[in-house]
Design a protein around this motif. Structure first.
Motif, PDB file in Angstrom:
ATOM      1  N   ALA A  45      60.805  20.520  34.575  1.00 54.53           N
ATOM      2  CA  ALA A  45      60.141  21.826  34.687  1.00 54.53           C
ATOM      3  C   ALA A  45      60.503  22.654  33.466  1.00 54.53           C
TER       4      ALA A  45
ATOM      5  N   PHE B 160      62.351  15.356  37.714  1.00 56.17           N
ATOM      6  CA  PHE B 160      61.287  16.327  37.443  1.00 56.17           C
ATOM      7  C   PHE B 160      61.690  17.137  36.207  1.00 56.17           C
TER       8      PHE B 160
ATOM      9  N   ASP C 207      56.592  15.064  34.535  1.00 56.80           N
ATOM     10  CA  ASP C 207      56.693  16.167  33.578  1.00 56.80           C
ATOM     11  C   ASP C 207      55.705  17.263  33.926  1.00 56.80           C
ATOM     12  N   LEU C 208      56.215  18.478  34.174  1.00 64.53           N
ATOM     13  CA  LEU C 208      55.360  19.613  34.522  1.00 64.53           C
ATOM     14  C   LEU C 208      54.885  20.374  33.290  1.00 64.53           C
ATOM     15  N   SER C 209      55.345  20.000  32.106  1.00 60.96           N
ATOM     16  CA  SER C 209      54.897  20.677  30.890  1.00 60.96           C
ATOM     17  C   SER C 209      53.655  19.975  30.350  1.00 60.96           C
TER      18      SER C 209
ATOM     19  N   ASN D 209      52.048  15.910  34.831  1.00 56.71           N
ATOM     20  CA  ASN D 209      51.498  16.815  35.841  1.00 56.71           C
ATOM     21  C   ASN D 209      50.485  17.752  35.186  1.00 56.71           C
TER      22      ASN D 209
ATOM     23  N   CYS E 290      47.900  24.349  35.510  1.00 60.64           N
ATOM     24  CA  CYS E 290      47.393  25.076  36.677  1.00 60.64           C
ATOM     25  C   CYS E 290      45.897  25.371  36.548  1.00 60.64           C
TER      26      CYS E 290
ATOM     27  N   ALA F 162      53.462  18.064  41.755  1.00 61.32           N
ATOM     28  CA  ALA F 162      54.497  17.125  41.315  1.00 61.32           C
ATOM     29  C   ALA F 162      55.071  16.364  42.503  1.00 61.32           C
TER      30      ALA F 162
ATOM     31  N   ALA G 222      51.551  23.274  40.014  1.00 63.35           N
ATOM     32  CA  ALA G 222      52.809  22.857  39.363  1.00 63.35           C
ATOM     33  C   ALA G 222      53.664  22.029  40.325  1.00 63.35           C
ATOM     34  N   ALA G 223      54.585  22.691  41.055  1.00 66.86           N
ATOM     35  CA  ALA G 223      55.610  21.978  41.820  1.00 66.86           C
ATOM     36  C   ALA G 223      55.044  21.162  42.973  1.00 66.86           C
TER      37      ALA G 223
ATOM     38  N   SER H 102      58.704  27.241  38.310  1.00 66.81           N
ATOM     39  CA  SER H 102      58.322  25.906  38.790  1.00 66.81           C
ATOM     40  C   SER H 102      59.538  25.143  39.296  1.00 66.81           C
TER      41      SER H 102
END
Length: 345
Positions: A74, A72, A96-98, A146, A149, A322, A318-319, A12
């Motif tokens: 990741a 960001f 936050d992607l987690s 965020n 998936c 974001a 994900a990315a 990510s």
């Protein structure tokens, strides 16, 4: 805007680097990763040689805050909840992607993620960053959670039907299939070539951490609380998620009529594409892009709605999402820096 990435060495993270490098309104000023500190990003990912030669640093919050306006994260789940409060105190917007801030109930997070929860204040202040559903809430937020998936593909597939009262919230069954990049870059037996090549297997049946996340938003959309049946499978491809969703219809209708409703629901959403009658989306058709493609079928014999939803798990899952959230936060056109077509074949 100057931005940074913590966890820049993962899939990510490197996808964020790819997207942000060509974004017209941002400059990537800070890369951090504990496990890759001191190395050039091009050492970790040789495809970036001659394109991005930045060195990955050990996280220094004061240094980072002096260089960037948005960060960001990741990082794996359980990490960002301890880092983000310090950035928020310094006025840094955080995406936050987690999974650390997706669930409003911290006890549910602890049950499913097996980690200590974030502070209740930050959990309540975090905005769930699915733009097609929470666009107004995202604008003006300082902490974006965020989505996962699988939840992204599932919820975009379900949202029009739930919001318009077309289906029951009971007995929803989601059959999800993902490529191996969803497991991250860290080596493991389960994603070893010899284990996954020419193979397909179920995993985390009834225990996947995305289950409560999906249920939380289904409850928001439908106004009712119901458990879902969610099964996940690993398939021998690198990128992509395909979710086939089954739900009980509450009305007598046709596939054509529902397609019209879906098209109207998403008419102002650049990244959601509805397939025409009897055309089903495939993961290859969204590869490398921020699109979510959706196909529908009303099965009159069982009075069920079948939804097929596909995304690239590393981009829209994900990315890319974001970056889409970053665009919303800054008042930029939502599709800025994300209008590239899927890679095909």
């Amino acid at each position: 805007m100057n931005v940074g990435i913590i966890g820049a060495n993962g899939y990510s993270g490197v996808e964020l680097i790819r997207l942000l490098h060509q974004h017209p309104f941002v400059q990537l000023k800070y890369l951090a990763s504990h496990s890759s500190s001191g190395k050039l990003i091009s050492e970790q990912y040789p495809h970036l040689q001659g394109i991005i030669e930045d060195r990955i640093g050990e996280l220094d919050i004061n240094e980072a805050a002096s260089k960037i306006e948005l960060m960001f994260f990741a990082t794996p789940s359980g990490v960002s909840k301890d880092l983000i409060p310090a950035f928020l105190e310094k006025g840094i917007t955080c995406i936050d992607l987690s999974g650390d801030f997706r669930l409003k109930d911290g006890t549910i997070y602890e049950k499913w993620y097996k980690n200590a929860k974030a502070s209740d204040e930050n959990l309540q202040n975090a905005t769930y960053g699915l733009p097609e559903i929470f666009r107004e809430e995202i604008i003006g937020s300082t902490l974006i959670a965020n989505p996962g998936c699988y939840p992204t593909a599932t919820l975009l597939g379900l949202a029009p039907a739930l919001n318009n009262g077309l289906i029951s919230g009971e007995n929803i069954v989601i059959d999800g299939k993902s490529g191996v990049s969803g497991a991250g870059r860290k080596a493991s037996l389960g994603t070893h070539y010899g284990e996954i090549n020419e193979n397909m297997k179920a995993y985390k049946l009834g225990s996947h951490q995305h289950i409560p996340e999906i249920e939380q938003i289904i409850s928001h959309l439908s106004g009712t609380d119901h458990p879902i049946t969610f099964s996940t499978h690993l398939v021998p491809m690198t990128r992509g998620i395909l979710c086939t969703i089954y739900a009980d219809l509450k009305i007598d209708t046709t596939t054509g009529e529902l397609l019209t409703q879906y098209e109207e629901y998403y008419q102002n959403n650049f990244f959601v594409r509805i397939r025409p009658l009897d055309v089903w989306p495939a993961t290859k058709e969204v590869l490398g892009s921020n699109y979510c493609d959706i196909g529908l079928k009303v099965e009159e014999r069982t009075n069920k709605l079948i939804i097929v939803s596909v995304i690239d798990n590393v981009v829209k899952g994900a990315a890319g999402q974001a970056v889409q959230n970053m665009n919303l936060l800054n008042g930029w056109a939502e599709e800025t820096g994300l209008t590239f077509s899927p890679v095909y074949p």
